[in-house]
Design a protein around this motif. Sequence first.
Motif, PDB file in Angstrom:
ATOM      1  N   MET A  82       0.795  -1.225   0.000  1.00  0.00           N
ATOM      2  CA  MET A  82       0.000   0.000   0.000  1.00  0.00           C
ATOM      3  C   MET A  82       0.827   1.275   0.000  1.00  0.00           C
ATOM      4  N   VAL A  83       2.119   1.189   0.374  1.00  0.00           N
ATOM      5  CA  VAL A  83       2.922   2.409   0.472  1.00  0.00           C
ATOM      6  C   VAL A  83       3.377   2.863  -0.910  1.00  0.00           C
ATOM      7  N   TRP A  84       3.855   4.110  -0.973  1.00  0.00           N
ATOM      8  CA  TRP A  84       4.325   4.680  -2.232  1.00  0.00           C
ATOM      9  C   TRP A  84       5.494   3.894  -2.807  1.00  0.00           C
ATOM     10  N   ARG A  85       6.423   3.483  -1.906  1.00  0.00           N
ATOM     11  CA  ARG A  85       7.656   2.853  -2.371  1.00  0.00           C
ATOM     12  C   ARG A  85       8.267   2.046  -1.247  1.00  0.00           C
ATOM     13  N   GLU A  86       8.887   0.925  -1.599  1.00  0.00           N
ATOM     14  CA  GLU A  86       9.590   0.126  -0.595  1.00  0.00           C
ATOM     15  C   GLU A  86      10.925  -0.335  -1.154  1.00  0.00           C
TER      16      GLU A  86
END
Length: 270
Positions: free
Chosen positions: A190-194
């Motif tokens: 769900m986050v923008w970037r990992e």
Amino acid sequence: MNESFEPVSDKRQFDDYLDFAKRLADIADEISMSFFNQQQSLQVSLKSDGSFVTKADKEIERRLRQAINQQFPNHGVLGEEDGEELKDESHRWIIDPIDGTHGFMRGLPIWATLIALEYQGNIVVSMISAPALGARWWASLGVGAYKSLLGNVSVIKVSNVDNLEDSQVLYTGLRECRKKWAGFEELISMVWRERGVGDFWGHCLVAEGASEIMLDPIVNLWDVAALYLLVTEAGGIMSDEKGRDTFRKGNAISSNQKVHDELMTLIHPQ
């Protein structure tokens, strides 16, 4: 934190300790880079816990202990390689000679010497030196957090991102994070970037505002003591998986504070 802690009234004493920590980092950098530039001389061995240790780790810790004992003979020392030397109950230096040894021994530049001074149970000075990256980070209690990159010094602060959807997440060990936290897969989806930026660097990147979250599922005290002060002085938080402000629970989660409550609810639902 120690609830009975009373800060040293003369902050110049913290300045002196920080100056000394910088001198310790100079010693460590000279040793670590001499080995890093000559990989064949590392002399790698396996410790009882299954992790690796190099001749550089051992030599750095030996030299730093020697310097501390000469400058502050009554101070205690806790180091990764040689354990604890108890002396003055108020002051204890905590040392990780090379955080990121496995990368160091393979030629990756992402490793650092971590140095912290604990006073009455609280970290009051920290120094993180990553010479192969040309970078250092440091902090002292109540004075803020700083970074030097190729000699250019700047004050650092955590980011202002206030939701997980716009956050960048860093982590140490994909398999370990999956095992440790039930909501890890949902978080990274769900986050923008990992990115898998592990060890000390992930926490430093949170402190300087380049990332919002760093997940470290398995740590020892010497892995995060110095990083704790850096993150908190930069305006962030380091907690355990239950959201308790600490660096002593065997895992460490750093964030910019603004996303911390949402993060805790997601990765470790009650």
